[in-house]
Motif scaffolding. Structure first.
Motif, PDB file in Angstrom:
ATOM      1  N   GLN A 141       0.847  -1.195   0.000  1.00 41.12           N
ATOM      2  CA  GLN A 141       0.000   0.000   0.000  1.00 41.12           C
ATOM      3  C   GLN A 141       0.879   1.241   0.000  1.00 41.12           C
ATOM      4  O   GLN A 141       1.817   1.362   0.776  1.00 41.12           O
ATOM      5  CB  GLN A 141      -0.910   0.022   1.221  1.00 41.12           C
ATOM      6  CG  GLN A 141      -1.858   1.219   1.232  1.00 41.12           C
ATOM      7  CD  GLN A 141      -2.768   1.209   2.455  1.00 41.12           C
ATOM      8  OE1 GLN A 141      -2.607   0.376   3.340  1.00 41.12           O
ATOM      9  NE2 GLN A 141      -3.708   2.140   2.507  1.00 41.12           N
ATOM     10  N   LYS A 142       0.551   2.160  -0.882  1.00 41.40           N
ATOM     11  CA  LYS A 142       1.360   3.366  -1.027  1.00 41.40           C
ATOM     12  C   LYS A 142       1.077   4.353   0.112  1.00 41.40           C
ATOM     13  O   LYS A 142      -0.023   4.404   0.638  1.00 41.40           O
ATOM     14  CB  LYS A 142       1.064   4.035  -2.383  1.00 41.40           C
ATOM     15  CG  LYS A 142       1.420   3.181  -3.580  1.00 41.40           C
ATOM     16  CD  LYS A 142       1.207   3.941  -4.885  1.00 41.40           C
ATOM     17  CE  LYS A 142      -0.247   4.236  -5.169  1.00 41.40           C
ATOM     18  NZ  LYS A 142      -1.032   3.011  -5.457  1.00 41.40           N
ATOM     19  N   ARG A 143       2.117   5.121   0.445  1.00 42.83           N
ATOM     20  CA  ARG A 143       1.941   6.257   1.358  1.00 42.83           C
ATOM     21  C   ARG A 143       2.218   7.505   0.539  1.00 42.83           C
ATOM     22  O   ARG A 143       3.334   7.720   0.067  1.00 42.83           O
ATOM     23  CB  ARG A 143       2.888   6.178   2.554  1.00 42.83           C
ATOM     24  CG  ARG A 143       2.789   7.398   3.468  1.00 42.83           C
ATOM     25  CD  ARG A 143       2.879   7.021   4.920  1.00 42.83           C
ATOM     26  NE  ARG A 143       1.840   6.070   5.302  1.00 42.83           N
ATOM     27  CZ  ARG A 143       1.766   5.456   6.484  1.00 42.83           C
ATOM     28  NH1 ARG A 143       2.672   5.715   7.411  1.00 42.83           N
ATOM     29  NH2 ARG A 143       0.804   4.601   6.760  1.00 42.83           N
ATOM     30  N   PHE A 144       1.211   8.319   0.350  1.00 45.34           N
ATOM     31  CA  PHE A 144       1.370   9.450  -0.556  1.00 45.34           C
ATOM     32  C   PHE A 144       2.306  10.492   0.028  1.00 45.34           C
ATOM     33  O   PHE A 144       2.218  10.877   1.184  1.00 45.34           O
ATOM     34  CB  PHE A 144       0.011  10.021  -0.948  1.00 45.34           C
ATOM     35  CG  PHE A 144      -0.697   9.110  -1.911  1.00 45.34           C
ATOM     36  CD1 PHE A 144      -0.425   9.163  -3.262  1.00 45.34           C
ATOM     37  CD2 PHE A 144      -1.574   8.145  -1.448  1.00 45.34           C
ATOM     38  CE1 PHE A 144      -1.037   8.296  -4.136  1.00 45.34           C
ATOM     39  CE2 PHE A 144      -2.190   7.266  -2.323  1.00 45.34           C
ATOM     40  CZ  PHE A 144      -1.928   7.349  -3.680  1.00 45.34           C
ATOM     41  N   LYS A 165       0.639  12.028  -9.126  1.00 41.85           N
ATOM     42  CA  LYS A 165       0.627  11.605  -7.725  1.00 41.85           C
ATOM     43  C   LYS A 165       1.973  11.008  -7.368  1.00 41.85           C
ATOM     44  O   LYS A 165       2.555  10.236  -8.122  1.00 41.85           O
ATOM     45  CB  LYS A 165      -0.489  10.584  -7.472  1.00 41.85           C
ATOM     46  CG  LYS A 165      -1.874  11.209  -7.590  1.00 41.85           C
ATOM     47  CD  LYS A 165      -2.946  10.317  -7.016  1.00 41.85           C
ATOM     48  CE  LYS A 165      -4.304  11.028  -7.038  1.00 41.85           C
ATOM     49  NZ  LYS A 165      -5.377  10.187  -6.462  1.00 41.85           N
ATOM     50  N   PHE A 177       4.451   9.165  -4.189  1.00 43.65           N
ATOM     51  CA  PHE A 177       4.391   8.417  -2.950  1.00 43.65           C
ATOM     52  C   PHE A 177       5.788   8.091  -2.466  1.00 43.65           C
ATOM     53  O   PHE A 177       6.752   8.100  -3.223  1.00 43.65           O
ATOM     54  CB  PHE A 177       3.543   7.156  -3.087  1.00 43.65           C
ATOM     55  CG  PHE A 177       3.913   6.273  -4.235  1.00 43.65           C
ATOM     56  CD1 PHE A 177       4.897   5.316  -4.101  1.00 43.65           C
ATOM     57  CD2 PHE A 177       3.271   6.398  -5.452  1.00 43.65           C
ATOM     58  CE1 PHE A 177       5.242   4.498  -5.154  1.00 43.65           C
ATOM     59  CE2 PHE A 177       3.608   5.594  -6.517  1.00 43.65           C
ATOM     60  CZ  PHE A 177       4.603   4.638  -6.370  1.00 43.65           C
ATOM     61  N   SER A 189       5.306   0.065  -6.482  1.00 42.15           N
ATOM     62  CA  SER A 189       4.763   0.584  -5.229  1.00 42.15           C
ATOM     63  C   SER A 189       5.758   1.391  -4.407  1.00 42.15           C
ATOM     64  O   SER A 189       5.372   2.021  -3.432  1.00 42.15           O
ATOM     65  CB  SER A 189       4.265  -0.574  -4.362  1.00 42.15           C
ATOM     66  OG  SER A 189       5.359  -1.357  -3.926  1.00 42.15           O
ATOM     67  N   THR A 204      -9.567   5.488   2.660  1.00 41.28           N
ATOM     68  CA  THR A 204      -9.447   5.901   1.265  1.00 41.28           C
ATOM     69  C   THR A 204      -8.223   6.788   1.119  1.00 41.28           C
ATOM     70  O   THR A 204      -7.678   7.313   2.100  1.00 41.28           O
ATOM     71  CB  THR A 204     -10.689   6.702   0.808  1.00 41.28           C
ATOM     72  OG1 THR A 204     -10.743   7.939   1.543  1.00 41.28           O
ATOM     73  CG2 THR A 204     -11.957   5.902   1.041  1.00 41.28           C
ATOM     74  N   GLU A 205      -7.812   6.951  -0.123  1.00 36.54           N
ATOM     75  CA  GLU A 205      -6.645   7.792  -0.409  1.00 36.54           C
ATOM     76  C   GLU A 205      -6.870   9.218   0.086  1.00 36.54           C
ATOM     77  O   GLU A 205      -5.991   9.816   0.710  1.00 36.54           O
ATOM     78  CB  GLU A 205      -6.393   7.784  -1.916  1.00 36.54           C
ATOM     79  CG  GLU A 205      -5.317   8.723  -2.366  1.00 36.54           C
ATOM     80  CD  GLU A 205      -5.239   8.802  -3.874  1.00 36.54           C
ATOM     81  OE1 GLU A 205      -4.994   9.921  -4.392  1.00 36.54           O
ATOM     82  OE2 GLU A 205      -5.420   7.773  -4.538  1.00 36.54           O
ATOM     83  N   GLU A 206      -8.054   9.762  -0.153  1.00 40.95           N
ATOM     84  CA  GLU A 206      -8.336  11.139   0.239  1.00 40.95           C
ATOM     85  C   GLU A 206      -8.356  11.284   1.753  1.00 40.95           C
ATOM     86  O   GLU A 206      -7.841  12.258   2.314  1.00 40.95           O
ATOM     87  CB  GLU A 206      -9.679  11.584  -0.350  1.00 40.95           C
ATOM     88  CG  GLU A 206      -9.943  13.079  -0.248  1.00 40.95           C
ATOM     89  CD  GLU A 206      -8.910  13.911  -0.985  1.00 40.95           C
ATOM     90  OE1 GLU A 206      -8.638  15.051  -0.540  1.00 40.95           O
ATOM     91  OE2 GLU A 206      -8.371  13.423  -2.009  1.00 40.95           O
ATOM     92  N   GLN A 266      -6.728   9.397   3.979  1.00 45.66           N
ATOM     93  CA  GLN A 266      -5.361   9.290   4.482  1.00 45.66           C
ATOM     94  C   GLN A 266      -4.574  10.562   4.216  1.00 45.66           C
ATOM     95  O   GLN A 266      -3.777  11.001   5.046  1.00 45.66           O
ATOM     96  CB  GLN A 266      -4.657   8.098   3.838  1.00 45.66           C
ATOM     97  CG  GLN A 266      -5.049   6.764   4.425  1.00 45.66           C
ATOM     98  CD  GLN A 266      -4.081   5.659   4.048  1.00 45.66           C
ATOM     99  OE1 GLN A 266      -3.202   5.848   3.196  1.00 45.66           O
ATOM    100  NE2 GLN A 266      -4.235   4.502   4.663  1.00 45.66           N
ATOM    101  N   LYS A 267      -4.814  11.169   3.069  1.00 47.46           N
ATOM    102  CA  LYS A 267      -4.112  12.405   2.736  1.00 47.46           C
ATOM    103  C   LYS A 267      -4.461  13.510   3.734  1.00 47.46           C
ATOM    104  O   LYS A 267      -3.590  14.248   4.202  1.00 47.46           O
ATOM    105  CB  LYS A 267      -4.474  12.839   1.314  1.00 47.46           C
ATOM    106  CG  LYS A 267      -3.698  14.042   0.809  1.00 47.46           C
ATOM    107  CD  LYS A 267      -4.051  14.336  -0.646  1.00 47.46           C
ATOM    108  CE  LYS A 267      -3.277  15.543  -1.158  1.00 47.46           C
ATOM    109  NZ  LYS A 267      -3.616  15.851  -2.571  1.00 47.46           N
TER     110      LYS A 267
END
Length: 832
Positions: free
Chosen positions: A269-272, A297, A299, A405, A540-542, A544-545
């Motif tokens: 799993q990516k960390r942005f 994007k 990461f 990744s 979700t990505e949003e 976590q951001k």
């Protein structure tokens, strides 16, 4: 640390399941495959039909099973590629294993590519090379545009010799492929160009071994290249001095190890990525039917560190758990035994940071199990600190990571033997005034071991994904560095990833111990590992951001020492993000540093004394002292025309860019006038100069004065002063005219005080006038700026002052010097 860190990272990204991917061609010239000796230049003829398995893989075969099944039959090698392997991305990492002198070092990466196997037409198997840049959801129309716009290069083609017994795989012969010079199993074009390697000599190249394991295949080859140590052809960028010594024989032979690593089935799993926390990053461009523009994007690059399944909830709630798979670094058995404990300690020092991220025993340094024949130093499954017998004063921390990744798969830290010389020189010049142990040319093992330990921690930090952090040290008040209790408890810099070497601010009367002099894992490092490896809320990505943004803002607000800065993004204007500096006040810190240099220079003749040494050590350390003085000057110089940059998120609604306070800039110029432009006679120590320096115009002190003046009157700096005045207002900014007024009044103080100008002052004054004349005779780039007009006005003012001073100054040499400069200005401003 400068010259201490090289971090050759390959930047790559992850793709969600069900997404299309296109790949970008390498930039090193490798995108177009070239004909390889022993390989067919095109698709084989149609009559090369596969034969029965038993006719190819006979009873003579020596077989090894793993990711690929390997068969050796006499001198030929065959691979069995299962149908399930087709389409899987595999990373090929080639490392130098054994090399001749001057051609690199064993353990260094020679090439890295991502590839996949594909069934081709006419009973052929392809290898395609891939590098990700674009993605699109396969359910959307734009998916077709992405997939139609790019194609992965075919790097190699193999006729299928036979199908496997179960008809679910393919047998191909790879002897000539591995023996040959195909880039996948050889060196990158840039390395070949560097050493002027030419054609591969097939008669002196061979496969040494191929071993197969569940997740990887290791191929050891010996390759011989023709090479010349003679003069380079016209236009060559490399001289004969770049060539390895073995090139004298007309050829260079080396061993390479290529690891084929199958990438994880499920990408991490990516960390942005966020520029306020210093991780190396990858990025990709996402295309969507709903967009009005493509979205980029990024990461972070990091290890896959996950809690065991039964501990996930405990970890999310802040509990301390064991990871599924710890990060392990092995020490090269070629490392001298007395240094191994310190290298391991530097690795284990990171455990405190990982504990703040919720993991215990997450990172471990271990000795290499020398009697385990199942392990190889070149095997990409193992991370190793490789020890190089080299006179290079360096160390570096690269990593190899999943190109989908950013998951770090392994790292081979490069450790050059002669890094100890660099550590010795730094420590003597920065701390000998306060630490008697630093006052000799060979340190005790315990001291050198401590210095090795901190470099080990720094390099490991890079392999964990961390960039240099040159900013957080500026968040420490300068006087705290002299406070024994505070600095010994907190350290003189907030980050081991800084180039903050040693506490040069500490004075002898402060009685600060080694604990307050050495770098260590600090507040920033602990925070950075927490951000990169700890739990961040959001499904979700949003989400976590947003959670990440709040966490970053709160952390920096609560503890300014966790600030990262913008040095790594090419910002050379912010005086808070500099290498080799300390504290929130470069002027005060540099003054303290110079006080210590004045103490050290007196001791150098005695401290460097070695029997039968022809003053080489004294000369060397005097040069190091001059270099340290230059660093202090550079730290202060950055404040003049300085612009602070503090990255912020949009909801903070405060300025990102601010100018360095005007008075601080003026104080910085005063420092330059007093410490540099007024002749620093303390550096002209005759007890040293008469043993090491032949009197000449290339005087070391004049060299550093001239360098400082050039930097001060740099065009970019002068223009930036003007632009800042326009943006922030002339009353708040230090304008170009004000700065030149101050420079001129200080540099020509002999005019007003009727004193003699010594040789150094006269030379500097000539240099200053020449630079202003050059501005008047401007180049095209200055044509539409104010600099030529400002320079003309300053020269006119100076001309009048010189004519008057030349008549009244009581020193004869100063009078004729001023008269000469006045004439030179007149001729420049009013040519005949």
């Amino acid at each position: 640390m400068k010259q201490l860190v090289l971090y050759g990272l390959i930047l790559s990204l992850s793709i969600p399941s069900g997404f299309s991917q296109t790949k970008k061609a390498p930039t090193d010239g490798s995108a177009t495959p070239t004909a390889t000796p022993g390989l067919p230049p095109a698709l084989p003829k149609i009559n090369n039909k596969p034969k029965p398995y038993k006719d190819i893989i006979t009873d003579k075969a020596v077989t090894k099973k793993g990711l690929f099944t390997i068969h050796k039959i006499e001198e030929k090698y065959y691979l069995e590629i299962a149908d399930s392997i087709l389409g899987l991305e595999i990373m090929a990492v080639s490392r130098l294993a054994k090399v001749p002198s001057g051609a690199g070092y064993g353990g260094e990466i020679a090439n890295q590519q991502t590839l996949l196997f594909e069934k081709g037409p006419s009973d052929n198997l392809f290898i395609r090379t891939v590098t990700l840049i674009n993605t699109a959801d396969s359910t959307e129309a734009i998916y077709k545009a992405v997939t139609n716009s790019n194609v992965n290069s075919i790097a190699a083609v193999f006729p299928i010799a036979a199908y496997t017994k179960d008809s679910l795989g393919y047998v191909i012969e790879v002897t000539d492929f591995f023996k040959g010079d195909n880039q996948i199993v050889s060196m990158s074009p840039s390395i070949k160009r560097k050493y002027n390697f030419m054609a591969l000599a097939l008669d002196r190249s061979y496969i040494k071994s191929i071993n197969s394991y569940p997740q990887n295949v290791e191929v050891r080859t010996v390759k011989t290249f023709s090479a010349s140590s003679g003069p380079m052809l016209p236009g060559s960028i490399f001289s004969a001095s770049n060539l390895p010594a073995a090139a004298d024989a007309g050829a260079v032979t080396m061993e390479l190890n290529t690891s084929f690593i199958v990438l994880p089935k499920v990408p991490m799993q990516k960390r942005f990525w966020d520029k306020r926390v210093g991780y190396f990053q990858d990025d990709l461009t996402i295309f969507s039917d709903q967009q009005q523009r493509a979205e980029n994007k990024s990461f972070a690059i990091r290890w896959r560190l996950e809690p065991k399944d039964e501990d996930v909830e405990k970890w999310k709630k802040g509990g301390l758990v064991e990871p599924k798979k710890p990060i392990i670094y092995y020490i090269d058995p070629a490392t001298p035994k007395k240094w191994r404990q310190y290298l391991i300690a530097g690795i284990n020092d990171w455990q405190i940071a990982f504990e703040k991220a919720g993991f215990k025993n997450a990172i471990q340094g271990k000795e290499w199990p020398e009697n385990d024949t199942t392990m190889s130093l070149e095997d990409a499954r193992f991370s190793v600190l490789r020890y190089f017998a080299s006179n290079i004063e360096n160390a570096y921390g690269p990593n190899v990571h999943d190109p989908r990744s950013g998951e770090i798969l392994e790292s081979h830290i490069g450790w050059y033997h002669n890094v100890m010389k660099l550590l010795h020189d730094w420590y003597m010049i920065q701390t000998a005034a306060v630490d008697p142990k630093a006052r000799k040319m060979k340190f005790d093992d315990a001291l050198m071991g401590d210095l090795i330990r901190f470099v080990s921690s720094h390099e490991v930090g890079h392999t964990l994904g961390l960039m240099h952090n040159m900013g957080s040290s500026s968040k420490t008040p300068v006087e705290k560095l002299r406070n024994k209790a505070w600095v010994e408890a907190n350290g003189h810099t907030a980050s081991i990833m800084d180039y903050a070497r040693f506490n040069y601010v500490a004075q002898p009367e402060d009685n600060i111990s080694a604990k307050g002099l050495y770098p260590r894992i600090g507040d920033y490092d602990i925070w950075a590992i927490r951000w990169g490896y700890g739990y961040i809320q959001g499904n979700t990505e949003e989400a976590q951001k947003k959670a990440s943004n709040e966490l970053i803002k709160q952390t920096i607000a609560q503890n300014p020492r966790t600030w990262f800065g913008t040095y790594e993004f090419g910002n050379v204007t912010d005086p808070r993000t500099q290498s080799e500096d300390l504290s929130d006040d470069a002027i005060a810190a540099s003054n303290y540093g110079i006080k210590n240099l004045k103490r050290i220079i007196v001791g150098l003749p005695q401290w460097t004394k070695e029997e039968a040494n022809l003053y080489e050590s004294l000369d060397e350390m005097y040069t190091q002292l001059l270099n340290q003085f230059r660093r202090y000057v550079g730290h202060v110089m950055r404040n003049i025309g300085g612009v602070y940059e503090t990255p912020k998120s949009a909801e903070e609604e405060t300025a990102v860019f601010e100018i360095t306070p005007k008075q601080h800039q003026k104080n910085a110029l005063l420092f330059l006038q007093q410490q540099v432009f007024e002749t620093p006679y303390w550096l002209l120590n005759k007890d040293i100069l008469n043993k090491c320096e032949n009197p000449s115009f290339q005087d070391p002190v004049f060299g550093l004065q001239e360098s400082a003046l050039n930097s001060l009157l740099n065009t970019d700096r002068l223009l930036r002063l003007q632009w800042c005045a326009d943006r922030f207002g002339a009353t708040n900014a230090y304008t170009t005219i004000e700065m030149l007024n101050d420079v001129q009044n200080g540099l020509f103080s002999e005019i007003s005080n009727n004193k003699a100008a010594d040789t150094y002052r006269r030379t500097l004054q000539k240099s200053y006038v020449d630079k202003l004349i050059n501005f008047v005779n401007h180049t095209a780039e200055l044509k539409r700026t104010d600099l030529p007009a400002i320079a003309r006005a300053k020269l006119q003012q100076l001309h009048k002052q010189m004519l008057l001073a030349a008549n009244i100054n009581t020193d004869n040499m100063t009078r004729i010097h001023l008269a000469d400069l006045a004439e030179k200005i007149k001729n420049a401003l009013y040519p005949h």
